[in-house]
Design a protein around this motif. Structure first.
Motif, PDB file in Angstrom:
ATOM      1  N   THR A  10       0.814  -1.222   0.000  1.00 33.54           N
ATOM      2  CA  THR A  10       0.000   0.000   0.000  1.00 33.54           C
ATOM      3  C   THR A  10       0.849   1.275   0.000  1.00 33.54           C
ATOM      4  N   GLY A  36       0.373  -2.091   6.375  1.00 33.72           N
ATOM      5  CA  GLY A  36       0.368  -1.677   7.772  1.00 33.72           C
ATOM      6  C   GLY A  36      -1.057  -1.388   8.181  1.00 33.72           C
ATOM      7  N   GLU A 121      16.813   0.031   4.625  1.00 32.40           N
ATOM      8  CA  GLU A 121      17.173  -0.147   6.035  1.00 32.40           C
ATOM      9  C   GLU A 121      17.658  -1.571   6.309  1.00 32.40           C
TER      10      GLU A 121
HETATM   11  P1  NAD Z   1       5.700   4.046   2.419  1.00 36.88           P
HETATM   12  O1  NAD Z   1       5.644   4.615   3.786  1.00 36.88           O
HETATM   13  O2  NAD Z   1       4.967   4.744   1.325  1.00 36.88           O
HETATM   14  O3  NAD Z   1       5.168   2.533   2.449  1.00 36.88           O
HETATM   15  C1  NAD Z   1       5.592   1.622   3.433  1.00 36.88           C
HETATM   16  C2  NAD Z   1       4.790   0.334   3.402  1.00 36.88           C
HETATM   17  O4  NAD Z   1       5.051  -0.346   4.652  1.00 36.88           O
HETATM   18  C3  NAD Z   1       3.272   0.542   3.353  1.00 36.88           C
HETATM   19  O5  NAD Z   1       2.667  -0.497   2.590  1.00 36.88           O
HETATM   20  C4  NAD Z   1       2.859   0.392   4.806  1.00 36.88           C
HETATM   21  O6  NAD Z   1       1.516  -0.046   4.938  1.00 36.88           O
HETATM   22  C5  NAD Z   1       3.826  -0.657   5.293  1.00 36.88           C
HETATM   23  N1  NAD Z   1       3.915  -0.576   6.768  1.00 36.88           N
HETATM   24  C6  NAD Z   1       4.003   0.558   7.509  1.00 36.88           C
HETATM   25  N2  NAD Z   1       3.939   0.244   8.811  1.00 36.88           N
HETATM   26  C7  NAD Z   1       3.819  -1.103   8.905  1.00 36.88           C
HETATM   27  C8  NAD Z   1       3.719  -2.010   9.974  1.00 36.88           C
HETATM   28  N3  NAD Z   1       3.721  -1.619  11.253  1.00 36.88           N
HETATM   29  N4  NAD Z   1       3.623  -3.321   9.692  1.00 36.88           N
HETATM   30  C9  NAD Z   1       3.610  -3.735   8.421  1.00 36.88           C
HETATM   31  N5  NAD Z   1       3.692  -2.917   7.361  1.00 36.88           N
HETATM   32  C10 NAD Z   1       3.805  -1.624   7.587  1.00 36.88           C
HETATM   33  O7  NAD Z   1       7.242   3.891   2.058  1.00 36.88           O
HETATM   34  P2  NAD Z   1       7.942   3.964   0.619  1.00 36.88           P
HETATM   35  O8  NAD Z   1       8.237   5.370   0.287  1.00 36.88           O
HETATM   36  O9  NAD Z   1       7.203   3.119  -0.352  1.00 36.88           O
HETATM   37  O10 NAD Z   1       9.342   3.295   0.953  1.00 36.88           O
HETATM   38  C11 NAD Z   1       9.501   1.905   1.163  1.00 36.88           C
HETATM   39  C12 NAD Z   1      10.977   1.559   1.170  1.00 36.88           C
HETATM   40  O11 NAD Z   1      11.505   1.842  -0.122  1.00 36.88           O
HETATM   41  C13 NAD Z   1      11.803   2.388   2.155  1.00 36.88           C
HETATM   42  O12 NAD Z   1      12.832   1.616   2.670  1.00 36.88           O
HETATM   43  C14 NAD Z   1      12.373   3.498   1.289  1.00 36.88           C
HETATM   44  O13 NAD Z   1      13.583   4.005   1.784  1.00 36.88           O
HETATM   45  C15 NAD Z   1      12.590   2.758  -0.025  1.00 36.88           C
HETATM   46  N6  NAD Z   1      12.592   3.618  -1.210  1.00 36.88           N
HETATM   47  C16 NAD Z   1      11.482   4.314  -1.542  1.00 36.88           C
HETATM   48  C17 NAD Z   1      11.460   5.146  -2.669  1.00 36.88           C
HETATM   49  C18 NAD Z   1      10.221   5.877  -3.078  1.00 36.88           C
HETATM   50  O14 NAD Z   1      10.215   6.497  -4.139  1.00 36.88           O
HETATM   51  N7  NAD Z   1       9.150   5.846  -2.307  1.00 36.88           N
HETATM   52  C19 NAD Z   1      12.623   5.252  -3.447  1.00 36.88           C
HETATM   53  C20 NAD Z   1      13.750   4.531  -3.080  1.00 36.88           C
HETATM   54  C21 NAD Z   1      13.720   3.707  -1.965  1.00 36.88           C
END
Ligand code: NAD
Ligand code: MG
Length: 382
Positions: A10, A36, A121
């Motif tokens: 999500t 989450g 991470e």
């Molecule tokens: P986000 O916050 O948009 O999404 C995180 C996901 O983790 C969501 O599906 C959320 O529901 C889930 N989550 C949150 N809390 C939770 C919990 N307690 N238990 C289970 N699931 C849980 O984050 P994002 O921006 O998509 O980033 C995700 C990873 O990708 C990070 O490590 C980030 O550094 C990396 N990243 C993201 C981007 C980007 O463009 N968004 C680019 C490069 C790297």
């Protein structure tokens, strides 16, 4: 047909990954989805992608979804995430935010699955555990982070050739050119406005402090087995050159593209092939006509300096940097601490850290827990 397990479906990366699946139904199907708290979106995703397994953070959400989706098995919590990571599939896409991604990556590798890794991470805190494990189990770790995807692509076909340095590009974030006095006053709303990328909240704040680049230096150190001394950060505000590699003869190979995370996600999903898409390349007569580069100012953005110091110190220092940073970003977003308190507290915690002996999964999780407690305690003292 590849079956994907998508952890964090999500989120920003998760939803973009599902966009790619949606457009390439003959190539990919989804076996498991996890979220989450955004249960409504997960419910729509279950409807659309009909996975065998879906996981929520809370038990009551899993119970409610089980009633709505009788054909999908529902699980919850940390055990649910681990079950998803181990479930039968061709590839696990780890798009979780934060250290909660480490144990699922570990379990996916133990189960013999290739991993498309967005969750940086995992490697920041667990690089020395995860990299040898992946080699031992013969699984592929494919970077999703755009810079690391770029470096991976630059190194392809150059196996065994001597690398002089990795040129890791950074946009500079929303506060590029700010002074310390200006940074002291920035608000969460300002920090959440990234100039080039739309991402989850945590990584957006990390981009504003430049901790994101610090975490990426550590991620690159592990993924490509290069010492931090050979990684140079280049501020490149247009985000068109996604990173580059300089070889021993002075030749530089870089990867360019528009700032669109679907490109590195597709690359990881389809590797070693490439997925065709209708998206254009950079507009070299428009947005990409002028590509500029600057040295990062680590006296203003001290998080970057702290990250270099943490990886040079090695051991559990990066675990402390990562865990404490997660807590401090939350506190900043909640309006409990100022922007510069993030680096001030990190500096103090790293100076006080007594490195732990072991570096297995339980040791890392214990150091992380303590770093989070210490960060909260330091924040209360401000
Ligand atoms: P986000 O916050 O948009 O999404 C995180 C996901 O983790 C969501 O599906 C959320 O529901 C889930 N989550 C949150 N809390 C939770 C919990 N307690 N238990 C289970 N699931 C849980 O984050 P994002 O921006 O998509 O980033 C995700 C990873 O990708 C990070 O490590 C980030 O550094 C990396 N990243 C993201 C981007 C980007 O463009 N968004 C680019 C490069 C790297
Ligand atoms: Mg990145």
């Amino acid at each position: 047909m590849k079956t994907l397990t998508l952890l964090g479906s999500t989120g920003s990366i998760g939803t973009q990954c599902l966009d790619i699946v949606r457009k390439n139904r003959e190539e990919y199907r989804v076996g498991a989805l996890t979220c989450g708290s955004n249960v409504e979106l997960l419910s729509r995703q279950i409807e659309e992608f009909a996975p065998e397994l879906a996981v929520t953070a809370r038990a009551e959400d899993a119970a409610a979804l089980a009633k709505k989706h009788p054909r999908t098995q529902l699980a919850w919590g940390r055990d649910g995430l681990i079950a998803a990571a181990r479930a039968d599939c061709d590839m696990v896409v780890n798009a979780l935010m934060g250290l909660r991604g480490l144990a699922p990556t570990y379990n996916a590798i133990m189960a013999g699955h290739d991993v498309a890794l967005a969750n940086k991470e995992t490697l920041v805190a667990g690089g020395q555990l995860i990299m040898p494990l992946a080699r031992e189990r013969g699984v592929r770790l494919l970077p999703v982070d755009s810079e690391h995807s770029a470096i991976f692509q630059c190194l392809e076909g150059n196996e065994g050739r001597q690398v002089r340095k990795i040129l890791l590009t950074a946009s500079g974030g929303p506060f590029r050119g700010f002074s310390r006095a200006q940074l002291a006053k920035v608000t969460p709303a300002q920090a959440l406005k990234h100039p080039n990328w739309s991402m989850g909240q945590k990584i957006t704040i990390d981009s504003a402090t430049m901790m994101n680049k610090g975490l990426e230096v550590i991620e690159a150190r592990w993924l490509f087995d290069v010492p931090a001394e050979k990684i140079e950060v280049l501020v490149h505000p247009q985000s068109i050159l996604h990173s580059a590699v300089e070889f021993c003869d002075g030749a530089v190979i870089g990867q360019l593209g528009r700032p669109d995370m679907r490109i590195p996600i597709s690359f990881a999903l389809a590797y070693p092939k490439r997925l065709a898409s209708d998206e254009p390349g950079p507009d070299f007569f428009g947005a990409a006509a002028q590509l500029t580069f600057e040295k990062p100012d680590t006296e203003v953005f001290r998080c970057l300096k702290l990250a270099f110091a943490a990886i040079k110190a090695g051991g559990t220092y990066p675990v402390v940097l990562n865990g404490a940073n997660e807590v401090l970003v939350e506190l900043f977003l909640a309006g409990k601490i100022g922007f510069l308190a993030i680096e001030e507290i990190l500096d103090r915690l790293l100076a006080k850290h007594v490195p732990a002996e072991g570096t297995d999964l339980a040791d890392i999780l214990a150091v992380d827990e303590k770093a989070r407690r210490d960060a909260r305690a330091e924040a209360l003292l401000l």
